[in-house]
Enzyme design. Structure first.
Site, PDB file in Angstrom:
ATOM      1  CG  PHE A 135      -0.022   2.787  -2.505  1.00 35.60           C
ATOM      2  CD1 PHE A 135      -0.331   2.791  -0.882  1.00 35.60           C
ATOM      3  CD2 PHE A 135       0.323   1.356  -2.282  1.00 35.60           C
ATOM      4  CE1 PHE A 135      -0.395   1.992   0.248  1.00 35.60           C
ATOM      5  CE2 PHE A 135       1.455   1.024  -1.849  1.00 35.60           C
ATOM      6  CZ  PHE A 135       0.966   0.564  -0.537  1.00 35.60           C
ATOM      7  CG  ASN A 186       2.882   0.904  -5.773  1.00 32.06           C
ATOM      8  OD1 ASN A 186       1.615   2.019  -5.466  1.00 32.06           O
ATOM      9  ND2 ASN A 186       2.429  -0.460  -5.232  1.00 32.06           N
ATOM     10  CE  LYS A 187      -1.564   2.534  -7.323  1.00 33.59           C
ATOM     11  NZ  LYS A 187      -1.525   1.493  -6.270  1.00 33.59           N
ATOM     12  CG  ASN A 188       2.819   6.282 -12.825  1.00 32.76           C
ATOM     13  OD1 ASN A 188       2.066   5.235 -11.876  1.00 32.76           O
ATOM     14  ND2 ASN A 188       3.621   6.915 -13.924  1.00 32.76           N
TER      15      ASN A 188
END
Ligand code: PLP
Length: 384
Positions: free
Chosen positions: A186, A188-190
């Site tokens: 997603f 906002n993930k790393n």
């Protein structure tokens, strides 16, 4: 209509540049955008990163990967699955929509927010089928203890690795301990592709089950038919369309290559946060002296003292242009779950007092300072 807020420091920002833009353009120009060679390349590169015989299947999002993991592990109506109490709701939903019953396990302590192995073991019943854990913020759970519990009680272990891209436990990559691990890409993930995920297993039988679930149990993909490798297909068992597409797979390949540098940047920023926030009496920092492996620093959580009015603090920081968040509201506060789950006092306390500060690889030291200045100044005004 109200004006959109002009944040000085956002909670997260995409770590994208020409490499992502070019990869997408190249994919679009290739003439093939549904699951194909780029997906295979992404899965192969991901498996190489994880090592330990990992086999990977890229999917539409993290929730799809959890749903596949739960079903592949054989969770059926009436089965109980012990899940984290401090996590995103996808963990619980993926069990419930599969007909399973969630039993929530508490966090270890107010400084270690990973699932408490002792609480997991205490909640095992004859109906328990599986344990699902989450490596909160990219700090690994106590995997020695949890793997041992699952072995002794013959339970499947599902690792929710949504926060864990690039993380390790005692030198071994997260996502290689469970029977199946589920990943989210997603925004906002790393490792961010917008919407995307990965299912990982080292068990060939589970791999085949996951593969069947990803694409309607079909033996041949449309890419193979287009390439003339097969004219028709069989359907082995019911499944879904949880496939990823080539645009996202190409983003995933670039983001995977950038991950070590991006996680190192996060680590440097978190060290700066620590040096600015240590000693502020109105807060503590979870996992401050964590030593189980290399974290991914997916988010920057703090725990406010109980004398702090969190809503007021969030509003005052917003006035300073600093965006914050909460990871996560208590499960017991959700309409769909409040009558179904038992108490988890430690994670409930965390849910009531946690605040997530901005963190992303391209953040500057000056932005960390701006957040800390705003936090420190406003904490004084928020004492109950
Ligand atoms: C811990 C956790 N699990 C699962 C998910 C679900 O992933 P997705 O949003 O890709 O479906 C997320 C994503 O927000 C998450 O943070």
């Amino acid at each position: 209509m109200s004006e959109p807020i002009q944040w000085k420091v956002q909670l997260f920002k995409l770590n994208y540049d020409e490499r992502e833009y070019n990869a997408v353009l190249k994919t679009l120009k290739s003439g093939w955008i549904t699951m194909g060679q780029r997906t295979v390349d992404f899965e192969t590169a991901y498996a190489k990163e994880l090592g330990e015989g990992a086999q990977c299947l890229a999917v539409a999002n993290g929730t799809a990967s959890l749903h596949i993991a739960v079903l592949a592990c054989g969770v059926r109506p009436g089965d109980e699955v012990i899940v984290p109490s401090l996590t995103f709701i996808a963990d619980l939903n993926s069990v419930q929509v599969s007909g399973g019953k969630v039993v929530i396990g508490d966090v270890t302590s107010l400084s270690d927010w990973s699932m408490d192995p002792a609480d997991i073991e205490a909640k095992i019943t004859p109906r328990t089928k599986a344990v699902m854990i989450v490596h909160y913020a990219g700090y690994a759970c106590d995997m020695d203890a949890i793997v041992d519990i699952c072995r002794r009680h013959n339970l499947k272990l599902i690792e929710d690795c949504a926060h864990a891209n690039g993380g390790t436990y005692k030198g071994r990559k997260l996502g290689t301990f469970g029977d199946v691990s589920a990943w989210s890409f997603f925004s906002n993930k790393n490792l961010a592709v917008g919407e995307g995920g990965m299912v990982v297993t080292r068990d060939p039988e589970l791999y085949q089950k996951c593969k069947n679930l990803r694409s309607h149990g079909m033996t041949v993909a449309s890419f193979d038919r287009m390439k003339g490798r097969a004219a028709t297909y069989d359907v082995l068992e019911p499944g879904f369309n949880y496939r990823i597409d080539e645009v996202r797979a190409s983003l995933g390949l670039v983001q995977l290559a950038k991950l070590p540098e991006a996680n190192a940047a996060r680590a440097r920023l978190v060290a700066r946060y620590f040096s600015r926030l240590d000693g502020i009496e109105a807060l503590t920092i979870p996992f401050r002296y964590y030593d189980r492996g290399t974290p991914t620093y997916h988010i920057m959580p703090i725990l406010l003292s109980e004398h702090i009015d969190r809503v007021k603090l969030i509003d005052l920081m917003k006035e300073d242009g600093v965006q914050t968040s909460i990871h996560y509201p208590a499960i017991q506060s959700f309409t769909a779950y409040k009558s179904q789950v038992g108490p988890t006092p430690k994670s409930q306390y965390v849910s009531d007092h946690e605040l997530t500060l901005p963190l992303y690889p391209t953040m500057t030291d000056a932005e960390v300072d701006l957040v800390c200045d705003s936090l420190e100044k406003n904490l004084q005004k928020c004492r109950n």
